[in-house]
Design a protein around this motif. Structure first.
Motif, PDB file in Angstrom:
ATOM      1  N   UNK A  43      12.382   4.907   5.360  1.00  0.00           N
ATOM      2  CA  UNK A  43      11.445   3.888   4.876  1.00  0.00           C
ATOM      3  C   UNK A  43      10.015   4.274   5.219  1.00  0.00           C
ATOM      4  N   UNK A  44       9.817   4.848   6.405  1.00  0.00           N
ATOM      5  CA  UNK A  44       8.469   5.267   6.779  1.00  0.00           C
ATOM      6  C   UNK A  44       8.070   6.555   6.057  1.00  0.00           C
ATOM      7  N   UNK A  45       9.025   7.438   5.816  1.00  0.00           N
ATOM      8  CA  UNK A  45       8.724   8.663   5.083  1.00  0.00           C
ATOM      9  C   UNK A  45       8.240   8.362   3.670  1.00  0.00           C
ATOM     10  N   UNK A  46       8.768   7.332   3.049  1.00  0.00           N
ATOM     11  CA  UNK A  46       8.314   6.942   1.711  1.00  0.00           C
ATOM     12  C   UNK A  46       6.813   6.682   1.716  1.00  0.00           C
ATOM     13  N   UNK A  47       6.349   5.994   2.742  1.00  0.00           N
ATOM     14  CA  UNK A  47       4.915   5.712   2.866  1.00  0.00           C
ATOM     15  C   UNK A  47       4.121   7.003   3.081  1.00  0.00           C
ATOM     16  N   UNK A  48       4.675   7.876   3.895  1.00  0.00           N
ATOM     17  CA  UNK A  48       3.993   9.137   4.183  1.00  0.00           C
ATOM     18  C   UNK A  48       3.917  10.023   2.943  1.00  0.00           C
ATOM     19  N   UNK A  49       4.972  10.007   2.123  1.00  0.00           N
ATOM     20  CA  UNK A  49       4.928  10.749   0.867  1.00  0.00           C
ATOM     21  C   UNK A  49       3.796  10.225  -0.022  1.00  0.00           C
ATOM     22  N   UNK A  50       3.701   8.900  -0.108  1.00  0.00           N
ATOM     23  CA  UNK A  50       2.683   8.293  -0.949  1.00  0.00           C
ATOM     24  C   UNK A  50       1.267   8.610  -0.493  1.00  0.00           C
ATOM     25  N   UNK A  51       1.065   8.728   0.824  1.00  0.00           N
ATOM     26  CA  UNK A  51      -0.258   9.019   1.371  1.00  0.00           C
ATOM     27  C   UNK A  51      -0.549  10.517   1.405  1.00  0.00           C
ATOM     28  N   UNK A  52       0.441  11.329   1.124  1.00  0.00           N
ATOM     29  CA  UNK A  52       0.239  12.774   1.153  1.00  0.00           C
ATOM     30  C   UNK A  52       0.287  13.377   2.544  1.00  0.00           C
ATOM     31  N   UNK A  53       0.801  12.621   3.518  1.00  0.00           N
ATOM     32  CA  UNK A  53       0.867  13.145   4.887  1.00  0.00           C
ATOM     33  C   UNK A  53       1.924  14.238   5.023  1.00  0.00           C
ATOM     34  N   UNK A  54       3.074  14.037   4.378  1.00  0.00           N
ATOM     35  CA  UNK A  54       4.142  15.031   4.395  1.00  0.00           C
ATOM     36  C   UNK A  54       4.705  15.170   2.989  1.00  0.00           C
ATOM     37  N   UNK A  55       5.493  16.208   2.765  1.00  0.00           N
ATOM     38  CA  UNK A  55       6.119  16.377   1.457  1.00  0.00           C
ATOM     39  C   UNK A  55       7.600  16.708   1.625  1.00  0.00           C
ATOM     40  N   UNK A  56       8.295  16.781   0.510  1.00  0.00           N
ATOM     41  CA  UNK A  56       9.739  17.007   0.552  1.00  0.00           C
ATOM     42  C   UNK A  56      10.081  18.345   1.185  1.00  0.00           C
ATOM     43  N   UNK A  57       9.274  19.352   0.911  1.00  0.00           N
ATOM     44  CA  UNK A  57       9.511  20.666   1.513  1.00  0.00           C
ATOM     45  C   UNK A  57       9.533  20.568   3.030  1.00  0.00           C
ATOM     46  N   UNK A  58       8.560  19.879   3.599  1.00  0.00           N
ATOM     47  CA  UNK A  58       8.436  19.808   5.051  1.00  0.00           C
ATOM     48  C   UNK A  58       9.573  19.036   5.699  1.00  0.00           C
ATOM     49  N   UNK A  59      10.099  18.031   5.032  1.00  0.00           N
ATOM     50  CA  UNK A  59      11.158  17.209   5.621  1.00  0.00           C
ATOM     51  C   UNK A  59      12.532  17.873   5.563  1.00  0.00           C
ATOM     52  N   UNK A  60      12.660  18.946   4.801  1.00  0.00           N
ATOM     53  CA  UNK A  60      13.936  19.656   4.750  1.00  0.00           C
ATOM     54  C   UNK A  60      14.901  19.154   3.698  1.00  0.00           C
ATOM     55  N   UNK A  61      14.477  18.221   2.860  1.00  0.00           N
ATOM     56  CA  UNK A  61      15.323  17.770   1.755  1.00  0.00           C
ATOM     57  C   UNK A  61      15.034  18.669   0.558  1.00  0.00           C
ATOM     58  N   UNK A  62      15.854  19.693   0.389  1.00  0.00           N
ATOM     59  CA  UNK A  62      15.592  20.730  -0.594  1.00  0.00           C
ATOM     60  C   UNK A  62      16.603  20.663  -1.735  1.00  0.00           C
TER      61      UNK A  62
END
Length: 279
Positions: A79-98
Motif C-alpha cells: 500500500x505504501x509502495x503504491x504511493x512511492x510509485x506515484x511520487x517517483x521515489x521508487x520503481x518496479x525495477x528497484x523493488x524486484x518485481x520483474x
C-alpha cells in the motif's frame, strides 16, 4: 506508471531546502521505519514471545502468518509502495518485481545453487527432509522480511540517498537493511543469540542485501533469505514439533506465496513498465 531502466532516477531532490528535506526523511525513512517497527512488534508478540520458532503449533503458525507475515509484512508495505510509485521515489525495477521471462531463469539458477548448498552444508546432518520442512516453515517469515526490510526500507533508503552517487546510495541500503535484519532476528528468538550468532546474522543480512540490490528479484531474494534463516535457526527448532505441524506449515507457505504472486500480478497490471534508452 513506473520506469524499469536503472537505479538512477531522473528526479533528484533538492536536499538544501530544509522543508523538502524534512518531507523526504518523513516519507522515505520515518514512515517505512514505522511499518518496520509495527512488523517487528508483531513478530515478537506472535512469534518470539510465544516461542513459535522453537515449538511451532498449527494455530500459532496460521495466526502469525496471517497477521505478521501477510497483513503487516506484505499488504501494508505494498500500500505504501503504491504511493512511492506515484511520487517517483521508487520503481518496479528497484523493488524486484520483474517480468516472468526474467524472474524464471534467475529463480531457477538460485534454486540450483541453494540446493547444492543445502546438500553440502545441511545443518540437520543427513536428514534432508528436515531442511525442506524448516524452509517451508520459515518461508512466510522470509517473504515478509524481504518485503519490509529490503523492498520497502531498502529502496526508500536508496531513494533518500539519491543526491549522491549510486554506489553510496546502494551501500547505505545494504548497511541499513542488514542491521534491520539483525534486529528482526533478535525478536524471533529472544535471548538466544550470542556474540558469534550476532556476527553470523549480520553477515547473512549483508548477503541477502547484496543479493537483492544486485539482481533485483524478489523471489530469488526470498529463497536466499529462507535458506539463511534455516542456517541461522536450525539449532533452535524442535523437529518433532515441526513434523507434527506439517499441514499448517505447508498451508502457511502456500498462502504467503499466493499473496506474493497476487501482489506481483496487481503491480504488473497497475504500473506499466517503460524501458528508457540511455541517451
Amino acid at each position: 506508471m513506473t520506469h524499469d531502466d536503472e537505479d538512477n532516477d531522473e528526479y533528484v531532490p533538492d536536499t538544501k531546502d530544509p522543508v523538502q528535506n524534512r518531507s523526504l526523511w518523513l516519507r522515505l525513512f520515518i514512515i517505512p521505519l514505522i511499518v518496520y517497527t509495527a512488523w517487528l512488534i508483531e513478530t515478537f508478540l506472535l512469534g518470539g514471545q510465544l516461542r513459535l520458532f522453537q515449538s511451532p503449533a498449527p494455530a500459532g503458525i496460521l495466526v502469525y502468518t496471517l497477521v505478521t507475515c501477510i497483513l503487516i509484512g506484505l499488504i501494508v508495505p505494498v500500500l505504501y509502495l503504491r504511493r512511492s510509485f506515484g511520487l517517483g521515489d521508487v520503481n518496479m525495477y528497484q523493488t524486484g518485481f520483474r517480468p516472468a521471462w526474467r524472474t524464471g531463469p534467475i529463480v531457477l539458477v538460485t534454486l540450483i545453487i541453494l540446493l547444492a548448498v543445502s546438500l553440502l552444508f545441511n545443518p540437520f546432518g543427513t536428514y534432508g527432509m528436515a531442511f525442506f520442512l524448516a524452509s517451508l516453515f520459515l518461508l512466510p517469515t522470509a517473504t515478509a522480511t524481504v518485503m519490509v526490510c529490503f523492498v520497502l526500507l531498502g529502496t526508500h533508503v536508496q531513494a533518500l540517498m539519491r543526491g549522491g552517487r549510486v554506489l553510496a546510495a546502494i551501500s547505505s541500503g545494504v548497511i541499513v537493511t542488514a542491521i534491520l535484519f539483525l534486529f528482526a532476528s533478535l525478536v524471533r528468538i529472544p535471548g538466544s543469540l550470542q556474540q558469534d550468532s550476532l556476527l553470523f546474522t549480520l553477515c547473512t543480512g549483508i548477503i541477502i542485501a547484496v543479493v537483492f540490490f544486485t539482481i533485483r528479484d524478489i523471489y530469488a531474494t526470498v529463497l536466499v533469505a529462507t535458506v539463511c534463516l534455516v542456517f541461522g535457526m536450525a539449532g533452535q527448532m524442535d523437529l518433532p514439533a515441526l513434523e507434527r505441524a506439517t499441514p499448517a506449515i505447508a498451508g502457511a507457505a502456500c498462502l504467503s506465496l499466493a499473496v506474493l504472486f497476487g501482489i506481483h500480478l496487481y503491480l504488473s497490471r497497475k504500473y506499466a513498465t517503460i524501458v528508457v534508452e540511455a541517451a
